[in-house]
Enzyme design. Structure first.
Site, PDB file in Angstrom:
ATOM      1  N   LYS A  71     -21.096  42.574  65.828  1.00 12.61           N
ATOM      2  CA  LYS A  71     -19.625  42.475  65.722  1.00 12.61           C
ATOM      3  C   LYS A  71     -19.422  41.153  64.937  1.00 12.61           C
ATOM      4  O   LYS A  71     -18.685  40.989  63.871  1.00 12.61           O
ATOM      5  CB  LYS A  71     -18.988  42.453  66.956  1.00 12.61           C
ATOM      6  CG  LYS A  71     -17.524  42.135  66.908  1.00 12.61           C
ATOM      7  CD  LYS A  71     -16.881  42.163  68.129  1.00 12.61           C
ATOM      8  CE  LYS A  71     -16.745  43.547  68.841  1.00 12.61           C
ATOM      9  NZ  LYS A  71     -16.405  43.494  69.987  1.00 12.61           N
ATOM     10  N   TYR A 131     -52.928  65.269  60.747  1.00 10.48           N
ATOM     11  CA  TYR A 131     -51.817  65.963  61.000  1.00 10.48           C
ATOM     12  C   TYR A 131     -51.259  66.060  62.561  1.00 10.48           C
ATOM     13  O   TYR A 131     -51.994  65.592  63.576  1.00 10.48           O
ATOM     14  CB  TYR A 131     -52.028  67.406  60.649  1.00 10.48           C
ATOM     15  CG  TYR A 131     -52.958  68.269  61.599  1.00 10.48           C
ATOM     16  CD1 TYR A 131     -52.534  68.873  62.873  1.00 10.48           C
ATOM     17  CD2 TYR A 131     -54.238  68.302  61.261  1.00 10.48           C
ATOM     18  CE1 TYR A 131     -53.478  69.452  63.602  1.00 10.48           C
ATOM     19  CE2 TYR A 131     -55.009  68.904  61.933  1.00 10.48           C
ATOM     20  CZ  TYR A 131     -54.897  69.649  63.208  1.00 10.48           C
ATOM     21  OH  TYR A 131     -55.549  70.222  64.240  1.00 10.48           O
ATOM     22  N   GLY A 189     -18.560  49.399  74.975  1.00 11.80           N
ATOM     23  CA  GLY A 189     -18.048  49.542  76.225  1.00 11.80           C
ATOM     24  C   GLY A 189     -18.725  48.961  77.327  1.00 11.80           C
ATOM     25  O   GLY A 189     -18.340  48.952  78.597  1.00 11.80           O
ATOM     26  N   HIS A 226     -44.681  74.081  82.087  1.00  7.92           N
ATOM     27  CA  HIS A 226     -44.839  75.425  81.454  1.00  7.92           C
ATOM     28  C   HIS A 226     -43.413  75.892  80.887  1.00  7.92           C
ATOM     29  O   HIS A 226     -43.257  76.153  79.530  1.00  7.92           O
ATOM     30  CB  HIS A 226     -45.324  76.565  82.387  1.00  7.92           C
ATOM     31  CG  HIS A 226     -45.893  77.689  81.565  1.00  7.92           C
ATOM     32  ND1 HIS A 226     -47.349  77.759  81.093  1.00  7.92           N
ATOM     33  CD2 HIS A 226     -45.196  78.704  81.043  1.00  7.92           C
ATOM     34  CE1 HIS A 226     -47.333  78.854  80.717  1.00  7.92           C
ATOM     35  NE2 HIS A 226     -46.184  79.381  80.518  1.00  7.92           N
ATOM     36  N   CYS A 267     -52.303  68.464  69.176  1.00 10.16           N
ATOM     37  CA  CYS A 267     -51.419  69.564  69.381  1.00 10.16           C
ATOM     38  C   CYS A 267     -50.965  69.396  70.720  1.00 10.16           C
ATOM     39  O   CYS A 267     -50.270  70.339  71.225  1.00 10.16           O
ATOM     40  CB  CYS A 267     -52.585  70.707  69.311  1.00 10.16           C
ATOM     41  SG  CYS A 267     -53.467  70.822  70.564  1.00 10.16           S
ATOM     42  N   MET A 316     -20.238  45.806  77.883  1.00  9.37           N
ATOM     43  CA  MET A 316     -19.884  44.490  77.956  1.00  9.37           C
ATOM     44  C   MET A 316     -18.505  44.364  78.114  1.00  9.37           C
ATOM     45  O   MET A 316     -17.728  45.094  77.844  1.00  9.37           O
ATOM     46  CB  MET A 316     -20.705  43.590  77.275  1.00  9.37           C
ATOM     47  CG  MET A 316     -22.097  43.714  77.607  1.00  9.37           C
ATOM     48  SD  MET A 316     -23.322  42.636  76.282  1.00  9.37           S
ATOM     49  CE  MET A 316     -23.136  43.256  74.767  1.00  9.37           C
ATOM     50  N   SER A 350     -58.989  67.719  67.614  1.00 14.27           N
ATOM     51  CA  SER A 350     -57.494  68.097  68.165  1.00 14.27           C
ATOM     52  C   SER A 350     -57.100  67.588  69.444  1.00 14.27           C
ATOM     53  O   SER A 350     -57.659  67.929  70.464  1.00 14.27           O
ATOM     54  CB  SER A 350     -57.050  69.388  67.928  1.00 14.27           C
ATOM     55  OG  SER A 350     -55.540  69.471  68.182  1.00 14.27           O
ATOM     56  N   GLU A 386     -59.485  65.931  74.916  1.00 17.07           N
ATOM     57  CA  GLU A 386     -58.377  65.957  75.746  1.00 17.07           C
ATOM     58  C   GLU A 386     -58.645  65.292  77.358  1.00 17.07           C
ATOM     59  O   GLU A 386     -58.014  65.587  78.199  1.00 17.07           O
ATOM     60  CB  GLU A 386     -57.582  67.195  76.319  1.00 17.07           C
ATOM     61  CG  GLU A 386     -58.677  68.510  76.345  1.00 17.07           C
ATOM     62  CD  GLU A 386     -57.594  69.668  76.142  1.00 17.07           C
ATOM     63  OE1 GLU A 386     -56.561  69.798  76.596  1.00 17.07           O
ATOM     64  OE2 GLU A 386     -58.590  70.849  76.225  1.00 17.07           O
ATOM     65  N   ARG A 436     -18.261  48.296  61.956  1.00 16.71           N
ATOM     66  CA  ARG A 436     -19.950  48.426  62.373  1.00 16.71           C
ATOM     67  C   ARG A 436     -20.222  49.993  61.780  1.00 16.71           C
ATOM     68  O   ARG A 436     -19.227  50.599  61.336  1.00 16.71           O
ATOM     69  CB  ARG A 436     -20.017  48.483  63.951  1.00 16.71           C
ATOM     70  CG  ARG A 436     -19.236  49.305  64.599  1.00 16.71           C
ATOM     71  CD  ARG A 436     -19.426  49.472  66.075  1.00 16.71           C
ATOM     72  NE  ARG A 436     -18.364  50.077  66.798  1.00 16.71           N
ATOM     73  CZ  ARG A 436     -18.391  50.015  68.104  1.00 16.71           C
ATOM     74  NH1 ARG A 436     -18.775  48.990  69.034  1.00 16.71           N
ATOM     75  NH2 ARG A 436     -17.452  51.036  68.624  1.00 16.71           N
ATOM     76  N   ARG A 488     -14.678  38.343  73.292  1.00 18.70           N
ATOM     77  CA  ARG A 488     -15.420  39.517  72.908  1.00 18.70           C
ATOM     78  C   ARG A 488     -16.992  39.421  72.901  1.00 18.70           C
ATOM     79  O   ARG A 488     -17.438  38.687  72.171  1.00 18.70           O
ATOM     80  CB  ARG A 488     -14.961  40.256  71.994  1.00 18.70           C
ATOM     81  CG  ARG A 488     -13.833  40.807  71.782  1.00 18.70           C
ATOM     82  CD  ARG A 488     -13.354  41.389  70.483  1.00 18.70           C
ATOM     83  NE  ARG A 488     -11.892  41.614  70.300  1.00 18.70           N
ATOM     84  CZ  ARG A 488     -11.372  43.000  70.185  1.00 18.70           C
ATOM     85  NH1 ARG A 488     -12.027  43.915  70.541  1.00 18.70           N
ATOM     86  NH2 ARG A 488      -9.946  42.995  70.217  1.00 18.70           N
TER      87      ARG A 488
END
Ligand code: PEP
Ligand code: MG
Length: 904
Positions: free
Chosen positions: A29, A882, A108, A471, A862, A110, A795, A776, A349, A99
């Site tokens: 601001k 990737y 909104g 899942h 993945c 503060m 992967s 993994e 802003r 302000r």
């Protein structure tokens, strides 16, 4: 704080100490006010106390740096000289607004104090100056009320009761028999001020401060203090705004929109924040203060009406808005006040906007030569693209549902979009109802792979338990299903076919609506609108020439493709999912979970036969039934993806997942299969594991039962060879899961290579293929150099890697992880965004070790993180080739990858 640092930065009358690039110090601001002043826009004069002072304040037990008092007094004198009014002057008083203003806007969150400087003397001066005693006393009344709340901390006793001063105001209105504040007279308002002050004295035991300087310092401290109020902290956590930034304080001369009918106040956007259209958009109120617009005390009017009421000020406002947008090269959200026909700007802003608006504004601004393509790519939050692809709730319908108290609760926003349907509790019912043409929402305590068809048939999925990688959530995302997981407020009673939320009771067949973008669950039906982009790209029911948003989307995605370095693949198990991915421009399949294929149609029977077989011969007999089915699926996917790589993973989950669970189901299966009930029961119990996630799953199955890997490899290579014979160019990548040692991969590789060779010889064709592994497990990362010798690609399965690195069960963590995040023990859910310090560090070890021993080793990810923007940025930084994500996240991943490349 070093004394050379300035303690205040002044602005006014065309001159400013600061500028737009000083956001860190002056806050958003403040920087905006300084910049506007510099470029000649009418801004009431004032000064900014920088964020450094806020940080000093907190580091020194709420004390200020030496010299601040003098700096503030000097800056205030400048404002006084500028306007020819004095602060505290009983004849011609200067009034101030105080302000907050952080680097990032926190709307909104503060505190603010307006009309500061009023007391029993200055109010008379204001009344005389304005020739409007009612206005003066109204301002005084508002000031005392706001100051009591914000600075003195006069709050209601409990959250259900009204603020005590509001109660006094209400009883005054009742006493005068009026409905609106505006109907109270100057005398009424004067009496109110006295009553307020008495209440303050009696509740707080101290007088309301009459000294304007005492008021000013009280307000400054309150604004700094509000940086650490609960809602500001919560907001920062939500939007990842660092707590150490601090807020600036802007002290500014008041201008009044409530002096009479030639005054107004309002908010405008330089483009429509909902659609992005280049319309002048906004609202205003005649004879009002800014807070009236925000708080909705009166219904504001559309900005276009200002043209009739105050044509000159309106013309000036339009001119200034255009200038500001051009200057900041961004859509602006502007607060203004008109005082006696003169326009003043109070704030500018960059405006918050929907995904639709973000895309449109970015693309339009490139067309208008305001920004470059690269800037445009950085202007859209990747997740915002979700909004463009999902069916959405009609906004008015959702607001109505909220107003009417239909919000039942909130869960994890696991699969974005809007879904409305009738409640069913069982997957089979979902399929059956869907078959009758009903729209249904599948409500489960939790889901299992068994529910997959029900999920497919449902508009959306709601579960009481489970986290973001549960899942339900990952399958829902992959299917593009709306899903809310872990909505703990739900109590589901399968037997009674009912769900309870508190005292609300819903039965099977009742309507329910899920907003999977916000996690909100509503009772009843809310209208949805389909996504245009899907109609163009997927169903092809809409011509792109008729869909502006689709044209913009395609253009934008082309820029992303030209910029990103990371490839983007898809997790897909079925040809239709592969087709969706292809439509979104996926560059391959990064994970095909073959177990999901085992659940289709009547295959589950053959799978169960395989599991229950007494010996290898029996198993091979059952596998032979599965072979043609798998071959058909693989052929479909490989065909759709053309020459693009398709990573097919061998069977991963523990075998018991495929077996019946309830006694009734076991009984039924025993009958169908002609085995003794006891034999089946025994087998089921033998297969049960205490911790199946760490049990007999992944490559361990293929090691125990090599014939499973063999059958799957045969299906893959027969499919590929058939396609090759048809002149196609399939490219399978066979992936072995849950490997923790070189030897495991070696054993599985031998099987796959043997089958590949035999099949290609049989078909007399050659097929390009790779054999690789998922990384993994932590051990796999640590011995990645050895594993790399057996692998053509890695992967990263970051779902399991997160689970095993943190020792956190992916299926149970939903119960306590949210509170961990809330308490700050974890910065965020590591199943959502990669835990860079732990999981990320393991990945980096694996990447370095893998590449050192195997130059050109292909590496991707993945796990679910492959579709999450911050994780994608990390994948770019550590040099993966990737990411692979669910089909509906392809566009998001591409944009995130482009942004990562631009941010370096
Ligand atoms: C993983 O663990 O990240 C992964 C992709 O495999 P799954 O989720 O199927 O265990
Ligand atoms: Mg896994």
């Amino acid at each position: 704080m070093a004394t050379k640092n300035r303690l205040t930065y002044s602005f006014g009358a065309g001159k400013a100490d600061g500028h737009a690039r000083m956001r860190d110090l002056l806050g958003g601001k403040g920087a905006g006010l300084h910049e506007m002043t510099r470029i000649g826009i009418p801004v009431p004069p004032g000064f900014t106390i920088p964020t450094e002072v806020c940080n000093y304040f907190y580091a020194h037990r709420q004390h200020y740096p030496n010299g601040l008092e003098k700096a503030v007094a000097d800056a205030l004198h400048k404002v006084e000289n500028n306007l020819g009014r004095r602060f505290g002057d009983p004849v011609n008083p200067l009034l101030l607004s105080v302000r907050s203003g952080a680097r990032e806007s926190m709307p909104g969150m503060m505190d603010t104090v307006l009309n500061l400087g009023l007391n029993d003397h200055t109010v008379e001066g204001l009344a005389a100056q304005s020739k409007n005693p009612r206005f003066a006393y109204d301002s005084y009344r508002r000031f005392v009320q706001m100051y009591a709340d914000v600075v003195l901390g006069l709050k209601s006793k409990d959250k259900t009761a009204a603020n005590p001063l509001t109660q006094i105001l209400e009883s005054k209105k009742a006493q005068r028999n009026v409905r609106l504040d505006t109907e109270l007279s100057a005398d009424d308002l004067r009496e109110l001020v006295s009553a307020y002050k008495r209440e303050i004295k009696s509740r707080l035991g101290k007088e309301f401060p009459e000294d304007p300087y005492e008021q000013l310092w009280g307000a400054i401290s309150a604004v700094f203090g509000s940086w650490n109020n609960d809602r500001a902290i919560a907001y920062r956590e939500m939007y990842r705004i660092p707590h150490h930034w601090g807020t600036a304080v802007n002290v500014q001369a008041m201008v009044f929109g409530n002096l009479g009918d030639d005054c107004a106040t309002g908010v405008t956007f330089t483009r429509d924040p909902a659609t992005g259209e280049k319309n002048f958009y906004g609202e205003f109120l005649i004879n009002a203060q800014g807070e009236d617009v925000v708080a909705g005390i009166r219904t504001p009017r559309a900005i276009s009406e200002l043209e009739q009421t105050m044509p000159k000020a309106y013309g000036e406002l339009r001119r200034v808005c255009k200038l500001l947008e051009k200057h900041f090269r961004e859509m602006q959200d502007i607060e203004f006040t008109i005082e006696n026909h003169k326009l003043w700007l109070l704030q500018t802003r960059s405006g918050k906007r929907t995904g639709f608006a973000a895309l449109r504004i970015a693309v339009d601004m490139v067309g208008e030569r305001i920004i470059s393509k690269h800037e445009a790519l950085l202007r859209v939050e990747p997740d915002q693209l979700n909004q463009l692809l999902r069916p959405i709730f009609d906004l008015q319908g959702k607001q109505r549902a909220q107003r009417e108290g239909h919000l039942l609760g909130r869960g994890l926003a696991a699969g974005p979009g809007a879904a409305t349907g009738r409640i069913v509790f069982h997957a089979a019912d979902a399929v059956e109802w869907h078959g009758r043409g009903e729209r249904v929402v599948l409500c489960r305590i939790e889901t299992s792979p068994d529910d997959i068809r029900g999920m497919d048939a449902a508009q959306g999925v709601l579960t009481a338990r489970g986290g973001m990688t549960s899942h339900a959530a990952l399958v829902a995302r992959q299917m593009g299903k709306v899903c809310i997981a872990g909505c703990e407020a739900l109590q589901i009673d399968y037997a009674a076919r009912m769900l309870h939320v508190g005292s609300t009771e819903l039965r099977e067949g009742d309507w329910i609506s899920l907003d999977g973008s916000s996690g909100e669950v509503f009772r009843g039906e809310i209208q949805t609108l389909p996504s245009e982009i899907l109609q163009v790209l997927l169903t092809r029911s809409l011509d792109i020439r008729q869909s502006e948003i689709s044209q913009q989307f395609m253009k934008f995605m082309k820029w992303a493709d030209q910029t990103r370095k990371l490839g983007v693949r898809t997790n897909a198990d079925q040809p239709d999912q592969a087709a969706i991915a292809k439509a979104f421009g996926s560059e391959g399949i990064g994970l095909c979970r073959t177990e999901h294929m085992f659940f289709q149609g009547d295959r589950i029977q053959a799978v169960r036969e395989m599991i229950l077989a007494e010996d290898e011969t029996g198993r091979r007999r059952a596998l032979a039934k599965l072979l043609p089915m798998q071959r058909q699926d693989f052929k479909g996917i490989l065909d759709i993806m053309g020459g693009l790589p398709v990573t097919i993973r061998t069977l991963d989950p523990p075998l018991h997942e495929f077996l019946p669970k309830t006694d009734g189901e076991i009984r039924e299966l025993a009958q169908v299969m002609g085995v003794a009930l006891e034999t089946l029961r025994h087998k089921v119990s033998v297969l049960q594991e205490f911790n199946p996630m760490l049990g007999h799953r992944g490559c361990r199955l293929g090691i125990s039962y090599p014939e499973i890997t063999e059958m799957q490899a045969q299906a893959i290579f027969e499919a590929a060879c058939e396609l090759r014979r048809e002149g196609k160019n399939p490219f399978p990548e066979v992936m072995i899961p849950l490997v923790s040692s070189r030897q495991e991969l070696h054993e599985q590789r031998i099987i796959v290579e043997r089958v590949a060779k035999q099949t290609m010889e049989k078909f007399r064709v050659k097929v390009r293929y790779l054999i690789g592994t998922m990384i993994e497990l932590p051990r796999a990362c640590m011995v990645a150099d050895e594993i790399a010798e057996e692998a053509d690609f890695f992967s990263f399965g970051t779902n399991d890697l997160t689970q095993t690195c943190l020792g956190l069960s992916r299926d149970d963590a939903g119960k306590f992880l949210p509170s961990y995040v809330l308490q700050g023990l974890l910065p965020e859910d590591p199943f959502v965004s990669i835990d860079r310090d732990g999981v990320g560090a393991l990945m980096q070890i694996a990447i370095a070790k893998g590449r050192r021993h195997h130059k050109g080793l292909e590496m991707g990810i993945c796990g679910e993180h492959g579709g999450e923007p911050r994780s994608i940025e990390f994948c770019h930084q550590v040099g993966l080739d990737y990411v692979s994500c669910s089909p509906y996240r392809v566009a998001i991943a591409k944009l995130a990858a482009a942004q990562a490349a631009l941010r370096k």
